[in-house]
Design a protein around this motif. Structure first.
Motif, mmCIF file in Angstrom:
data_model
loop_
_atom_site.group_PDB
_atom_site.id
_atom_site.type_symbol
_atom_site.label_atom_id
_atom_site.label_comp_id
_atom_site.label_asym_id
_atom_site.label_seq_id
_atom_site.Cartn_x
_atom_site.Cartn_y
_atom_site.Cartn_z
ATOM 1 N N ASP A 12 9.597 81.958 10.648
ATOM 2 C CA ASP A 12 10.466 81.327 9.644
ATOM 3 C C ASP A 12 9.744 81.257 8.305
ATOM 4 O O ASP A 12 9.130 80.243 7.985
ATOM 5 C CB ASP A 12 10.841 79.933 10.141
ATOM 6 C CG ASP A 12 11.625 79.151 9.098
ATOM 7 O OD1 ASP A 12 12.397 79.789 8.345
ATOM 8 O OD2 ASP A 12 11.461 77.927 9.038
ATOM 9 N N LEU A 64 21.104 76.703 9.366
ATOM 10 C CA LEU A 64 19.989 77.354 10.056
ATOM 11 C C LEU A 64 18.788 76.430 10.228
ATOM 12 O O LEU A 64 17.810 76.802 10.883
ATOM 13 C CB LEU A 64 19.551 78.613 9.293
ATOM 14 C CG LEU A 64 20.622 79.685 9.116
ATOM 15 C CD1 LEU A 64 20.009 80.917 8.452
ATOM 16 C CD2 LEU A 64 21.264 80.066 10.441
ATOM 17 N N THR A 100 16.338 73.786 11.713
ATOM 18 C CA THR A 100 16.029 73.412 13.095
ATOM 19 C C THR A 100 15.114 72.188 13.072
ATOM 20 O O THR A 100 14.479 71.897 12.055
ATOM 21 C CB THR A 100 15.300 74.545 13.837
ATOM 22 O OG1 THR A 100 14.039 74.781 13.177
ATOM 23 C CG2 THR A 100 16.122 75.823 13.846
ATOM 24 N N THR A 145 11.704 73.124 11.761
ATOM 25 C CA THR A 145 11.527 73.315 10.319
ATOM 26 C C THR A 145 11.531 71.975 9.596
ATOM 27 O O THR A 145 10.790 71.784 8.634
ATOM 28 C CB THR A 145 12.628 74.221 9.725
ATOM 29 O OG1 THR A 145 13.900 73.604 9.885
ATOM 30 C CG2 THR A 145 12.641 75.580 10.382
ATOM 31 N N SER A 149 9.933 78.113 4.263
ATOM 32 C CA SER A 149 10.898 78.234 5.366
ATOM 33 C C SER A 149 12.132 78.988 4.918
ATOM 34 O O SER A 149 12.834 78.556 4.007
ATOM 35 C CB SER A 149 11.302 76.846 5.861
ATOM 36 O OG SER A 149 12.404 76.949 6.741
ATOM 37 N N GLN A 181 14.645 79.322 6.888
ATOM 38 C CA GLN A 181 15.767 78.574 7.450
ATOM 39 C C GLN A 181 16.203 77.435 6.531
ATOM 40 O O GLN A 181 17.394 77.151 6.406
ATOM 41 C CB GLN A 181 15.392 78.058 8.845
ATOM 42 C CG GLN A 181 15.233 79.212 9.836
ATOM 43 C CD GLN A 181 14.611 78.800 11.150
ATOM 44 O OE1 GLN A 181 13.708 77.978 11.197
ATOM 45 N NE2 GLN A 181 15.084 79.383 12.234
ATOM 46 N N THR A 235 17.960 78.814 3.170
ATOM 47 C CA THR A 235 19.258 79.458 3.263
ATOM 48 C C THR A 235 20.376 78.434 3.213
ATOM 49 O O THR A 235 20.883 77.989 4.242
ATOM 50 C CB THR A 235 19.346 80.295 4.558
ATOM 51 O OG1 THR A 235 18.206 81.161 4.633
ATOM 52 C CG2 THR A 235 20.613 81.141 4.553
ATOM 53 N N GLU A 274 23.661 85.507 6.810
ATOM 54 C CA GLU A 274 22.492 84.856 7.421
ATOM 55 C C GLU A 274 22.889 84.028 8.643
ATOM 56 O O GLU A 274 22.156 83.974 9.627
ATOM 57 C CB GLU A 274 21.777 83.978 6.381
ATOM 58 C CG GLU A 274 21.272 84.729 5.163
ATOM 59 C CD GLU A 274 20.374 85.909 5.500
ATOM 60 O OE1 GLU A 274 19.493 85.752 6.373
ATOM 61 O OE2 GLU A 274 20.568 86.981 4.909
ATOM 62 N N HIS A 298 21.398 84.891 12.207
ATOM 63 C CA HIS A 298 20.404 83.970 12.774
ATOM 64 C C HIS A 298 20.991 82.740 13.447
ATOM 65 O O HIS A 298 20.272 82.050 14.173
ATOM 66 C CB HIS A 298 19.451 83.490 11.670
ATOM 67 C CG HIS A 298 18.656 84.586 11.046
ATOM 68 N ND1 HIS A 298 17.609 85.192 11.693
ATOM 69 C CD2 HIS A 298 18.770 85.216 9.848
ATOM 70 C CE1 HIS A 298 17.100 86.138 10.914
ATOM 71 N NE2 HIS A 298 17.782 86.176 9.787
#
Lengths: 214, 214
Positions: free
Chosen positions: A166, B97, B99, B102, B167, B169, B172, B182, B186
């Protein structure tokens, strides 16, 4: 770990043709290449350039090996993988935001059991594969289209473990004029300086910050 | 650590109006909000929604506090910061995205001395500020324009340490139709399902992978 940086030596970066001349594209592509090579060396690697045509090696960091292979990207990389005896790190040449730390996160990526992932992928925006570690000798690349998804599927087909890294910095390949904004916002190296000198600056007049040329 | 998710309750996601109707934009924005709230809870936080208008709380995870403040984003967040007695985590509502891992990297970001960074920023593509940890009581946000750069400068002005989190993620945010790619590449949560159900699919016919609607 062997490391390879593929480089399109002739007519690089065609999707920048609306804002850069042919000569400028060639120059900017080489600035980005040198940036990636320096990053890899700072991360402890000894990268080889896999170029589609001979390069002026005096423009590269000292003692940078260049292998010339005029095949398309996928075939050239796969021939390197077939010849490799060790894990191989493949990093695209248009990642001026990459840092030694982000390269380190990629090469250290582990599977669920805590072992080195057989395949570690840093996807690009739009589904490409910007950086890749291959530890499974049967794995082959296919850079066409949404290669990130294809590479994950290929890893599963090999029975290889796969991990996605990531990283915004590794996701940001510089292909299109709007990508320049990321270099102007986050970059502090030679690619940033080149864009500054070429007259590019941030344009905050729209929704997402873009660039304009003075 | 207190956590806040700002949410534009009326007319959200106007830059998606070329591909989604008003009702669809409202629905998709709420799917993304719920996704972010779930991610924060899975990361151990108890997020509060900071909404511009009352929300149907039955559509939110149980026991999610909602604070209504119809001021613009920057003023509403700054009033929350002024009232806060603890570190505050501010996460945008359009990060499907994201998590728990992250979020954990963001809240664990440290300064050069190894202490918690006073300000930790996860920039968005295009220079926005998608997620932010504020541990300095004097720090205030300004979300206009290239807020990432402004927030770094504001941190320096406060004498605060600042760390940027790398990151993809968190970078985005889903603002424009091209960002859907994306999520389709993902995503594996509710936002992905919503886009699938709405007929969006990857379009690999161009240079960078995009989306089309069936």
């Amino acid at each position: 770990m062997r490391s390879i940086v593929p480089f399109a030596a002739t007519e690089p970066k065609s999707r920048l043709d609306s804002v850069l001349t042919t000569d400028e594209r060639a120059a900017f592509a080489r600035v980005m290449l040198r940036s990636v090579l320096s990053t890899l060396r700072d991360a402890g690697h000894k990268p080889t350039v896999l170029a589609t045509a001979p390069l002026d090696e005096t423009t590269l960091p000292a003692e940078t090996p260049v292998v010339v292979d005029d095949q398309p990207l996928t075939a050239a990389v796969n021939d390197q993988l077939a010849a490799a005896e060790s894990p191989t790190l493949i990093v695209m040449a248009d990642l001026p935001l990459a840092t030694p730390d982000t390269i380190g996160r990629l090469t250290a990526a582990s599977d669920d059991a805590g072992d080195d992932a057989d395949i570690a992928i840093a996807p690009g925006l739009g589904g490409g594969t910007n950086a890749l570690v291959v530890r499974d000798p049967a794995f082959r690349v296919d850079y066409h289209g949404a290669s990130y998804l294809d590479h994950r599927a290929a890893a599963v087909d090999c029975g290889a473990t796969v991990q996605t890294v990531d990283s915004r910095q590794l996701a940001t390949d510089i292909d299109e004029p709007s990508d320049f904004a990321e270099v102007l916002i986050h970059g502090d190296g030679a690619a940033r300086v080149w864009l500054d000198d070429a007259g590019f600056e941030l344009d905050t007049s729209g929704g997402r910050v873009g660039v304009r040329r003075r």
